[in-house]
Design an enzyme around this catalytic site. Structure first.
Site, PDB file in Angstrom:
ATOM      1  N   TYR A  28      49.964  97.518  17.371  1.00  0.00           N
ATOM      2  CA  TYR A  28      49.129  96.357  17.678  1.00  0.00           C
ATOM      3  C   TYR A  28      47.867  96.384  16.803  1.00  0.00           C
ATOM      4  CZ  TYR A  28      45.781  93.475  20.203  1.00  0.00           C
ATOM      5  OH  TYR A  28      44.823  92.547  20.530  1.00  0.00           O
ATOM      6  N   GLU A  50      45.047  88.162  27.765  1.00  0.00           N
ATOM      7  CA  GLU A  50      43.678  88.649  27.992  1.00  0.00           C
ATOM      8  C   GLU A  50      43.221  88.330  29.411  1.00  0.00           C
ATOM      9  OE1 GLU A  50      42.089  90.624  26.056  1.00  0.00           O
ATOM     10  OE2 GLU A  50      42.914  90.297  24.059  1.00  0.00           O
ATOM     11  N   TRP A  58      43.975  97.250  28.435  1.00  0.00           N
ATOM     12  CA  TRP A  58      44.768  96.412  27.538  1.00  0.00           C
ATOM     13  C   TRP A  58      46.180  96.977  27.367  1.00  0.00           C
ATOM     14  CZ3 TRP A  58      45.663  91.869  26.170  1.00  0.00           C
ATOM     15  CH2 TRP A  58      46.350  91.553  24.998  1.00  0.00           C
TER      16      TRP A  58
END
Length: 192
Positions: A28, A50, A58
């Site tokens: 990522y 998000e 995350w």
């Protein structure tokens, strides 16, 4: 900045420390984080992800990304905006996503508001970049990553007025980082 397809000698790669040694996090970091995105579908995807992250790490959401893609109609804004109470109930039974009723309902509401912003500004991208100095992304220097900025404050405040949920200034800033509105790769990172 290296592209997703470029090959760097692995022994010379330097990354921001937040991604650690987790393969998914490193991928990522290397291929998405801080890269400029102007596609509304991708901007919506990160809005969903998000917002789901609020109060969580995350990596928790990143590991469920494909499940979110399936649960939320491949992030098709119009399909998600048309979800019903029955769809919300179905999603509450989906163990592949975070089963938080408020977050699920806010995703549907946020899709509806996203469409309204598109209609008003021509695209969600144009709306977001209307807050950016000169309509351009910011390339930060140094090694200090803020949790929020005056720009994320302004965007989240305006989005709240427009009815968006789970998108406070910290989540907004994370969205800005994820979609390249700001490039917060630290100095010395191979992907700066």
């Amino acid at each position: 900045m290296p592209t997703a397809n470029s090959k760097l000698p692995t022994q010379n790669i330097k990354r921001c420390s937040w991604c650690g040694n987790d393969e998914l996090y490193m991928k990522y970091h290397d291929e998405e984080w801080g890269r400029e995105v102007h596609d509304d579908k991708v901007l919506f995807e990160f809005l969903v992800l998000e917002s789901a992250q609020a109060g969580l790490s995350w990596i928790t959401i990143l590991r469920r990304r494909e499940n979110y893609r399936k649960a939320f109609a491949n992030f098709d804004i119009h399909k998600v905006a048309a979800f019903t109470d029955e769809d919300a109930e179905r999603l509450m039974q989906d163990a592949g996503i975070i089963r938080n009723r408020l977050k699920i309902q806010s995703t549907i509401t946020n899709a509806q508001n996203f469409i309204k912003v598109q209609q008003e500004f021509g695209s969600f991208d144009k709306y977001l970049y209307s807050f950016m100095p000169g309509g351009k992304p910011i390339n930060n220097t140094g090694n200090k990553l803020p949790a929020s900025t005056p720009i994320s404050d302004a965007i989240s405040k305006d989005m709240k007025k427009r009815g968006f949920k789970f998108f406070g200034t910290t989540i907004c800033y994370a969205h800005m980082q994820a979609t390249g509105m700001v490039n917060d790769h630290i100095d010395g990172c191979s992907f700066k």
